[in-house]
Design a protein around this motif. Structure first.
Motif, PDB file in Angstrom:
ATOM      1  N   ARG B   9      -1.640   2.369   3.107  1.00 45.12           N
ATOM      2  CA  ARG B   9      -1.209   1.623   4.291  1.00 45.12           C
ATOM      3  C   ARG B   9      -0.256   0.492   3.905  1.00 45.12           C
ATOM      4  O   ARG B   9       0.658   0.156   4.653  1.00 45.12           O
ATOM      5  CB  ARG B   9      -2.419   1.041   5.008  1.00 45.12           C
ATOM      6  CG  ARG B   9      -3.294   2.073   5.668  1.00 45.12           C
ATOM      7  CD  ARG B   9      -2.570   2.772   6.832  1.00 45.12           C
ATOM      8  NE  ARG B   9      -1.946   1.834   7.744  1.00 45.12           N
ATOM      9  CZ  ARG B   9      -2.590   1.203   8.707  1.00 45.12           C
ATOM     10  NH1 ARG B   9      -3.874   1.405   8.893  1.00 45.12           N
ATOM     11  NH2 ARG B   9      -1.927   0.361   9.502  1.00 45.12           N
ATOM     12  N   PHE B  91       7.013   5.948   8.278  1.00 48.64           N
ATOM     13  CA  PHE B  91       6.117   6.706   9.149  1.00 48.64           C
ATOM     14  C   PHE B  91       6.257   8.195   8.887  1.00 48.64           C
ATOM     15  O   PHE B  91       7.357   8.706   8.695  1.00 48.64           O
ATOM     16  CB  PHE B  91       6.455   6.454  10.630  1.00 48.64           C
ATOM     17  CG  PHE B  91       6.089   5.095  11.150  1.00 48.64           C
ATOM     18  CD1 PHE B  91       7.066   4.154  11.419  1.00 48.64           C
ATOM     19  CD2 PHE B  91       4.764   4.771  11.380  1.00 48.64           C
ATOM     20  CE1 PHE B  91       6.738   2.897  11.913  1.00 48.64           C
ATOM     21  CE2 PHE B  91       4.417   3.523  11.873  1.00 48.64           C
ATOM     22  CZ  PHE B  91       5.403   2.585  12.138  1.00 48.64           C
ATOM     23  N   ALA B 108      -0.181   6.002  10.985  1.00 49.73           N
ATOM     24  CA  ALA B 108      -0.245   4.541  11.093  1.00 49.73           C
ATOM     25  C   ALA B 108       0.859   3.843  10.306  1.00 49.73           C
ATOM     26  O   ALA B 108       1.115   2.659  10.507  1.00 49.73           O
ATOM     27  CB  ALA B 108      -1.610   4.050  10.634  1.00 49.73           C
ATOM     28  N   ARG B 111       3.451   0.445   4.856  1.00 52.93           N
ATOM     29  CA  ARG B 111       4.356  -0.704   4.748  1.00 52.93           C
ATOM     30  C   ARG B 111       4.662  -0.941   3.276  1.00 52.93           C
ATOM     31  O   ARG B 111       3.762  -1.251   2.492  1.00 52.93           O
ATOM     32  CB  ARG B 111       3.729  -1.945   5.360  1.00 52.93           C
ATOM     33  CG  ARG B 111       4.646  -3.180   5.298  1.00 52.93           C
ATOM     34  CD  ARG B 111       4.030  -4.359   6.037  1.00 52.93           C
ATOM     35  NE  ARG B 111       3.923  -4.101   7.470  1.00 52.93           N
ATOM     36  CZ  ARG B 111       4.892  -4.296   8.344  1.00 52.93           C
ATOM     37  NH1 ARG B 111       6.071  -4.757   7.940  1.00 52.93           N
ATOM     38  NH2 ARG B 111       4.705  -4.049   9.620  1.00 52.93           N
TER      39      ARG B 111
END
Lengths: 111, 115
Positions: B9, B91, B108, B111
């Motif tokens: 993530r 993404f 989700a 990053r």
């Protein structure tokens, strides 16, 4: 030259009012049109899709498509603070698989 | 269905390091897209796979970027060597079919920060 244009905003609307978001596109051959909502720090999620001229309603949301004028809009009735987000317009291209994305309009619903 | 699953993530790395981002599409979806999102450039399509085959990689910035889809349930996006300008949210999205009329479901996001 951008192919999908949106006003970046922010668009500020009082709670309970109608929020109107607009999008114009350049490719007359486009056939599929989408509105995605993206909350800050989250991923885009589909709100509405529209494929034919006219209006399409889903709850508080109405998508409007005018192919002759090459614009698509999204109306949000009875705006809620939870509607505050960036709204992305996406249009398919003649390649038939790729979407062209607008830069998004930031919507702020003020309580 | 768990939706489109991405990992990691968050990734913070130093310039020059290799970065690998992973994606598991929704079971049964046969189209997979990798996008990059920045404030300046918005959402940019990097690469599109259909039935595990890369169809369009014209959005891949340069040779430092590569993507694979060895099977229907897994894809990777690799950046080697990474640079600060690669910092963005990446993404992965999947859909059923190969038409622009199909709805995309996004993961989700990953990053990435390159120092």
């Amino acid at each position: 030259q951008k192919e999908v244009e949106q006003n970046s905003g922010p668009l500020s609307v009082p709670e309970g009012a109608i929020a109107s978001l607009n999008c114009t596109y350049s490719d007359r051959g486009s056939q599929s049109f989408f509105w995605y909502r993206q909350y800050s720090g989250k991923s885009p999620e589909l709100i509405m899709s529209i494929y034919s001229n006219g209006d399409k309603e889903d709850g508080r949301f109405t998508a409007q498509l005018n192919k002759a004028s090459q614009y698509v809009s999204l109306l949000i009735r009875d705006s809620q603070p939870s509607d505050s987000a960036t709204y992305l317009c996406a249009v398919n291209t003649r390649s038939n698989y790729q979407l062209i994305w607008g830069a998004g309009t930031k919507l702020i619903i003020k309580p | 269905d768990a939706g489109v699953i991405q990992s990691p993530r968050h990734e913070v790395t130093e310039m020059g390091q290799e970065v690998t981002l992973r994606c598991k599409p929704i079971s049964g979806h046969n189209s997979l897209f990798w996008y990059r999102q920045t404030m300046m450039r918005g959402l940019e399509l990097l690469i599109y796979f259909n039935n595990n085959v890369p169809i369009d990689d014209s959005g891949m910035p340069e040779d430092r970027f590569s993507a694979k889809m060895p099977n229907a349930s897994f894809s990777t996006l690799k950046i080697q060597p990474s640079e600060p300008r690669d910092s963005a949210v990446y993404f992965c999205a999947s859909s059923l079919g190969d038409s622009g009329a199909n709805v995309l479901t996004f993961g989700a996001g990953s990053r990435l920060t390159v120092l």
